[in-house]
Scaffold this active site. Structure first.
Site, PDB file in Angstrom:
ATOM      1  CB  THR A  79     -36.642   9.087 -13.568  1.00  0.00           C
ATOM      2  OG1 THR A  79     -36.574  10.154 -12.746  1.00  0.00           O
ATOM      3  CG2 THR A  79     -37.098   7.837 -13.048  1.00  0.00           C
ATOM      4  CG  ASP A  97     -36.473  25.794 -11.043  1.00  0.00           C
ATOM      5  OD1 ASP A  97     -37.494  26.606 -10.778  1.00  0.00           O
ATOM      6  OD2 ASP A  97     -36.778  24.554 -10.709  1.00  0.00           O
ATOM      7  CB  ALA A 107     -41.642  13.849 -19.197  1.00  0.00           C
ATOM      8  CG  ASP A 128     -32.447  19.959 -15.782  1.00  0.00           C
ATOM      9  OD1 ASP A 128     -33.454  20.728 -16.300  1.00  0.00           O
ATOM     10  OD2 ASP A 128     -32.891  18.787 -15.080  1.00  0.00           O
ATOM     11  CG  HIS A 129     -34.282  21.927 -12.242  1.00  0.00           C
ATOM     12  ND1 HIS A 129     -35.505  22.316 -12.258  1.00  0.00           N
ATOM     13  CD2 HIS A 129     -34.692  20.578 -12.948  1.00  0.00           C
ATOM     14  CE1 HIS A 129     -36.505  21.578 -12.696  1.00  0.00           C
ATOM     15  NE2 HIS A 129     -36.050  20.289 -12.995  1.00  0.00           N
ATOM     16  CG  HIS A 151     -39.016  20.151 -16.023  1.00  0.00           C
ATOM     17  ND1 HIS A 151     -37.723  20.080 -15.547  1.00  0.00           N
ATOM     18  CD2 HIS A 151     -39.098  21.090 -16.955  1.00  0.00           C
ATOM     19  CE1 HIS A 151     -36.881  21.305 -16.155  1.00  0.00           C
ATOM     20  NE2 HIS A 151     -37.929  21.895 -17.025  1.00  0.00           N
ATOM     21  CG  HIS A 180     -38.120  16.339 -10.936  1.00  0.00           C
ATOM     22  ND1 HIS A 180     -38.573  17.523 -10.548  1.00  0.00           N
ATOM     23  CD2 HIS A 180     -37.805  16.494 -12.186  1.00  0.00           C
ATOM     24  CE1 HIS A 180     -38.132  18.423 -11.412  1.00  0.00           C
ATOM     25  NE2 HIS A 180     -37.826  17.963 -12.535  1.00  0.00           N
ATOM     26  N   GLY A 181     -38.875  12.027 -10.759  1.00  0.00           N
ATOM     27  CA  GLY A 181     -38.542  10.870 -10.069  1.00  0.00           C
ATOM     28  C   GLY A 181     -39.314   9.547 -10.491  1.00  0.00           C
TER      29      GLY A 181
HETATM   30  P1  13P Z   1     -37.602  12.625 -14.608  1.00  0.00           P
HETATM   31  O1  13P Z   1     -37.448  12.367 -13.266  1.00  0.00           O
HETATM   32  O2  13P Z   1     -39.365  12.449 -14.941  1.00  0.00           O
HETATM   33  O3  13P Z   1     -36.834  11.942 -15.582  1.00  0.00           O
HETATM   34  O4  13P Z   1     -37.616  14.180 -14.917  1.00  0.00           O
HETATM   35  C1  13P Z   1     -36.422  14.601 -15.207  1.00  0.00           C
HETATM   36  C2  13P Z   1     -36.581  16.334 -15.180  1.00  0.00           C
HETATM   37  O5  13P Z   1     -37.520  16.983 -15.201  1.00  0.00           O
HETATM   38  C3  13P Z   1     -35.222  16.813 -15.203  1.00  0.00           C
HETATM   39  O6  13P Z   1     -35.283  18.314 -15.255  1.00  0.00           O
HETATM   40  O1  G3H Z   2     -34.822  17.602 -12.429  1.00  0.00           O
HETATM   41  C1  G3H Z   2     -34.120  16.809 -11.773  1.00  0.00           C
HETATM   42  C2  G3H Z   2     -33.282  16.030 -12.243  1.00  0.00           C
HETATM   43  O2  G3H Z   2     -33.645  14.599 -12.257  1.00  0.00           O
HETATM   44  C3  G3H Z   2     -31.739  16.033 -11.726  1.00  0.00           C
HETATM   45  O3  G3H Z   2     -31.469  15.628 -10.522  1.00  0.00           O
HETATM   46  O4  G3H Z   2     -30.448  16.830  -9.350  1.00  0.00           O
HETATM   47  O5  G3H Z   2     -30.232  14.826  -8.586  1.00  0.00           O
HETATM   48  O6  G3H Z   2     -29.141  15.822 -10.637  1.00  0.00           O
HETATM   49  P1  G3H Z   2     -30.251  15.766  -9.625  1.00  0.00           P
HETATM   50 ZN    ZN Z   3     -37.040  19.096 -14.091  1.00  0.00          ZN
END
Ligand code: 13P
Ligand code: G3H
Ligand code: ZN
Length: 306
Positions: A255, A103, A211, A81-82, A209, A179-180
């Protein structure tokens, strides 16, 4: 069964449902994700961020997820992810990830295209799918902070050019989520109009993302047992449904799982003040996360699609 994004997302787009990508960084979270997906016979994506990889160790986290994925009948994707660099994507692929996200959404369009193409070239030869991102989410994306005022919705025409130029397998778009746990100050709102336009132009599966639902019943658990998460607010189910109806086929949730983990730990420790067995504490966290993932899968409509 270990698969890549292409194995599950083209079916999702045709069937008008979305597959959940859930972030993990440890044993219990991974068990909860897989348990819920197995219960509902849903395909699922287990995602690890760069920070999660640093926390758990790439060898540990990849071997754990791959081992569990191989022992289940449901399709499981191990996804980065990212990912911010070519090197990290390559490292993950070498460790058996079946999917990576590059990303480069903070770069200029041209640089984003170039870096994404480079990752696609490396990944494709190895049967690994690639997600990329165009547009920027409000809030905090990994180490990079994007102020809400600077949030940039994805431009539909740019998205079309980006998808064609890069040949990526999934495309994350910015339509108003962040996010968050604190996503909206006022009424939650997504730019479904922009999404519709993008979906009309882009055949690549689209990703949402940021979501998480941040439902009050989950927040109440945290607060009831000594936490303080006032004003937390997520994306309501009705907006998720609209997003899925209009072309979103992969939905990221982290989250909600963090909130559930925290709720479980707080609840257990409050109710068992003299207990000190870590397994009992994390088992309650795992149970709460399983409930949340079950809820998300129902909302995304991917049950019985495994
Ligand atoms: P949330 O913070 O809404 O759960 O999003 C997570 C996310 O996009 C991880 O890539
Ligand atoms: O997209 C972001 C995710 O919630 C990952 O968060 O980099 O703190 O693991 P993190
Ligand atoms: Zn994300």
């Amino acid at each position: 069964m270990l698969v890549n994004l292409n194995d599950i997302l083209s079916k999702a787009r045709k069937g008008r449902y979305a597959v959940g990508a859930f972030n993990t960084s440890n044993l219990e979270i991974t068990q909860a994700i897989l348990r819920a997906a197995e219960d509902l016979r849903s395909p699922v994506i287990a995602a690890t961020s760069e920070k999660a990889i640093r926390y758990a160790g790439i060898e540990n986290i990849s071997q754990m997820v791959i081992g569990m994925a191989k022992r289940t009948k449901i399709p499981v994707v191990l996804h980065l992810d990212h990912g911010k660099s070519y090197e990290l994507c390559r490292e993950c692929i070498r460790h058996g990830y079946t999917s990576v996200m590059i990303d480069a959404s903070n770069l200029e369009f041209k640089e984003n295209v170039e870096l994404t193409k480079k990752v696609v070239r490396y990944a494709r030869k190895r049967g690994v799918s690639v997600e990329a991102e165009i547009g920027r989410l409000a809030g905090i994306e990994d180490d990079l902070e994007v102020k809400e005022s600077q949030a940039m919705y994805t431009d539909p025409d740019e998205a079309r050019r980006f998808a064609e130029d890069t040949g990526c397998d999934a495309l994350a778009v910015a339509i108003g989520t962040s996010h968050g746990a604190y996503k909206f100050k006022g009424k939650p709102k997504l730019r479904i109009d922009i999404l519709k336009e993008i979906a009309g132009l882009v055949k690549t599966p689209l990703v949402l993302h940021g979501a998480s639902g941040v439902k009050s019943r989950w927040i109440n658990y945290v607060n009831r047992y000594g936490g303080n998460m006032e004003h937390a607010r997520g994306v309501p189910d009705a907006l998720i449904h609209q997003a899925v109806e209009n072309g979103i086929t992969k939905i990221n949730t982290d989250t909600d799982l963090r909130i559930a983990f925290t709720a479980g730990v707080r609840e257990y420790l409050t109710n068992h003040p003299s207990d000190f067995d870590p397994r009992k504490i994390t088992a309650q966290a795992r149970k709460r996360i399983t409930d949340v993932v079950l809820d998300r899968i129902e909302v995304f409509g991917s049950g019985n699609k495994a």
